[in-house]
Design a protein around this motif. Structure first.
Motif, mmCIF file in Angstrom:
data_model
loop_
_atom_site.group_PDB
_atom_site.id
_atom_site.type_symbol
_atom_site.label_atom_id
_atom_site.label_comp_id
_atom_site.label_asym_id
_atom_site.label_seq_id
_atom_site.Cartn_x
_atom_site.Cartn_y
_atom_site.Cartn_z
ATOM 1 N N MET A 135 0.856 -1.192 0.000
ATOM 2 C CA MET A 135 0.000 0.000 0.000
ATOM 3 C C MET A 135 0.894 1.245 0.000
ATOM 4 N N THR A 136 0.674 2.115 -0.958
ATOM 5 C CA THR A 136 1.459 3.344 -1.057
ATOM 6 C C THR A 136 0.955 4.349 -0.023
ATOM 7 N N THR A 137 1.871 4.912 0.732
ATOM 8 C CA THR A 137 1.502 5.978 1.653
ATOM 9 C C THR A 137 1.457 7.274 0.853
ATOM 10 N N HIS A 138 0.385 8.016 1.016
ATOM 11 C CA HIS A 138 0.254 9.257 0.252
ATOM 12 C C HIS A 138 0.885 10.402 1.032
ATOM 13 N N VAL A 139 2.009 10.860 0.502
ATOM 14 C CA VAL A 139 2.772 11.924 1.134
ATOM 15 C C VAL A 139 2.977 13.019 0.101
ATOM 16 N N LEU A 140 2.715 14.239 0.508
ATOM 17 C CA LEU A 140 2.906 15.361 -0.410
ATOM 18 C C LEU A 140 4.390 15.709 -0.458
ATOM 19 N N PRO A 141 5.012 15.626 -1.648
ATOM 20 C CA PRO A 141 6.430 15.996 -1.757
ATOM 21 C C PRO A 141 6.629 17.465 -1.384
ATOM 22 N N ASP A 142 7.837 17.783 -0.912
ATOM 23 C CA ASP A 142 8.147 19.153 -0.484
ATOM 24 C C ASP A 142 7.829 20.188 -1.559
ATOM 25 N N SER A 143 8.130 19.862 -2.827
ATOM 26 C CA SER A 143 7.918 20.834 -3.906
ATOM 27 C C SER A 143 6.444 21.245 -3.994
ATOM 28 N N LEU A 144 5.542 20.268 -3.879
ATOM 29 C CA LEU A 144 4.112 20.587 -3.939
ATOM 30 C C LEU A 144 3.611 21.156 -2.617
ATOM 31 N N ALA A 145 4.183 20.721 -1.501
ATOM 32 C CA ALA A 145 3.791 21.275 -0.198
ATOM 33 C C ALA A 145 4.133 22.764 -0.136
ATOM 34 N N GLU A 146 5.287 23.137 -0.690
ATOM 35 C CA GLU A 146 5.671 24.553 -0.699
ATOM 36 C C GLU A 146 4.699 25.382 -1.530
ATOM 37 N N ILE A 147 4.292 24.841 -2.693
ATOM 38 C CA ILE A 147 3.327 25.544 -3.545
ATOM 39 C C ILE A 147 1.992 25.670 -2.813
ATOM 40 N N ARG A 148 1.543 24.560 -2.203
ATOM 41 C CA ARG A 148 0.280 24.593 -1.450
ATOM 42 C C ARG A 148 0.343 25.648 -0.353
ATOM 43 N N ASP A 149 1.447 25.648 0.401
ATOM 44 C CA ASP A 149 1.577 26.598 1.514
ATOM 45 C C ASP A 149 1.602 28.035 1.014
ATOM 46 N N GLU A 150 2.223 28.245 -0.148
ATOM 47 C CA GLU A 150 2.272 29.585 -0.745
ATOM 48 C C GLU A 150 0.839 30.091 -1.006
ATOM 49 N N PHE A 151 -0.029 29.203 -1.500
ATOM 50 C CA PHE A 151 -1.429 29.587 -1.727
ATOM 51 C C PHE A 151 -2.151 29.814 -0.407
ATOM 52 N N LEU A 152 -1.971 28.898 0.549
ATOM 53 C CA LEU A 152 -2.734 28.965 1.795
ATOM 54 C C LEU A 152 -2.319 30.131 2.677
ATOM 55 N N GLU A 153 -1.094 30.648 2.488
ATOM 56 C CA GLU A 153 -0.640 31.798 3.277
ATOM 57 C C GLU A 153 -1.307 33.094 2.811
ATOM 58 N N LEU A 154 -1.846 33.083 1.601
ATOM 59 C CA LEU A 154 -2.477 34.288 1.055
ATOM 60 C C LEU A 154 -3.944 34.359 1.442
ATOM 61 N N PRO A 155 -4.485 35.579 1.563
ATOM 62 C CA PRO A 155 -5.939 35.701 1.712
ATOM 63 C C PRO A 155 -6.592 35.098 0.461
ATOM 64 N N GLU A 156 -7.756 34.527 0.645
ATOM 65 C CA GLU A 156 -8.434 33.855 -0.471
ATOM 66 C C GLU A 156 -8.539 34.756 -1.710
ATOM 67 N N ALA A 157 -8.784 36.032 -1.494
ATOM 68 C CA ALA A 157 -8.951 36.970 -2.615
ATOM 69 C C ALA A 157 -7.692 37.110 -3.465
ATOM 70 N N ASP A 158 -6.515 36.822 -2.895
ATOM 71 C CA ASP A 158 -5.251 36.992 -3.620
ATOM 72 C C ASP A 158 -4.754 35.718 -4.295
ATOM 73 N N ARG A 159 -5.414 34.604 -4.030
ATOM 74 C CA ARG A 159 -4.930 33.327 -4.561
ATOM 75 C C ARG A 159 -5.051 33.224 -6.076
ATOM 76 N N LEU A 160 -6.075 33.851 -6.650
ATOM 77 C CA LEU A 160 -6.206 33.808 -8.113
ATOM 78 C C LEU A 160 -5.047 34.546 -8.781
ATOM 79 N N GLN A 161 -4.564 35.607 -8.158
ATOM 80 C CA GLN A 161 -3.413 36.338 -8.697
ATOM 81 C C GLN A 161 -2.179 35.436 -8.722
#
Length: 146
Positions: free
Chosen positions: A1-27
Motif C-alpha cells: 500500500m502506497t503511503t500518500h505523502v505530499l512531496p516538499d515541492s508541492l507542499a511549498e506551492i500549497r503553503d504559498e497559496f494557503l498563506e495568502l488571503p483567499e482573494a489573492d490566490r487567483l493572482q
C-alpha cells in the motif's frame, strides 16, 4: 500500500497559496500560468507522445518522462487564453518535475483540493487539475513498468 505523502515541492506551492488571503490566490495562480515552462522542442515532431486531458475544457496536453534513475519530468501545454487551467498545469509541472517516480505516485489524489482554490474557481476547473494529476501518475506508473 502506497503511503500518500505530499512531496516538499508541492507542499511549498500549497503553503504559498494557503498563506495568502483567499482573494489573492487567483493572482498567484495567474503568476503560475505565466511561468508554465515550454515543452522541449524534441516533442514538436512527436504529437503522439502528448496525452490530451479530457477533463479540461481547454486543450491541455501532458507528457511525462521517466529517466533511467526513475526521475520524473512533466511537460504540459495549455492555451494562454485559459489562465486558470494553464496555472494548474504549471503548478503540477513545477511541483512534479525532479521528483522520483515513487514520490509522484504517492502524491495524494486530492492535492488539487488542498491548495485553497475550491471557492475561487469552479469545481470543473479543479476536476481538470485532478485529471492532469491522475494522468501524470498513470503515465509514471506505465513508464516505470515498461
Amino acid at each position: 500500500m502506497t503511503t500518500h505523502v505530499l512531496p516538499d515541492s508541492l507542499a511549498e506551492i500549497r503553503d504559498e497559496f494557503l498563506e495568502l488571503p483567499e482573494a489573492d490566490r487567483l493572482q498567484l495562480l495567474l503568476e503560475f500560468s505565466n511561468d508554465l515552462p515550454a515543452v522541449p522542442a524534441r516533442y514538436d515532431e512527436h504529437p503522439e507522445l502528448r496525452e490530451r486531458v479530457a477533463e479540461c475544457q481547454s486543450p491541455v496536453y501532458i507528457i511525462i518522462d521517466v529517466d533511467d534513475e526513475g526521475m520524473v519530468a512533466m511537460h504540459a501545454t495549455a492555451p494562454k487564453e485559459a489562465p486558470t487551467t494553464r496555472g494548474f498545469a504549471s503548478i503540477l509541472v513545477q511541483g512534479i518535475t525532479g521528483l522520483t517516480s515513487d514520490a509522484v505516485l504517492a502524491i495524494p489524489d486530492d492535492f488539487p483540493q488542498s491548495i485553497g482554490l475550491t471557492r475561487a474557481v469552479s469545481p470543473l476547473r479543479i476536476a481538470g487539475m485532478t485529471g492532469m494529476l491522475r494522468r501524470a501518475k498513470r503515465q509514471v506508473a506505465a513508464k516505470r513498468a515498461a
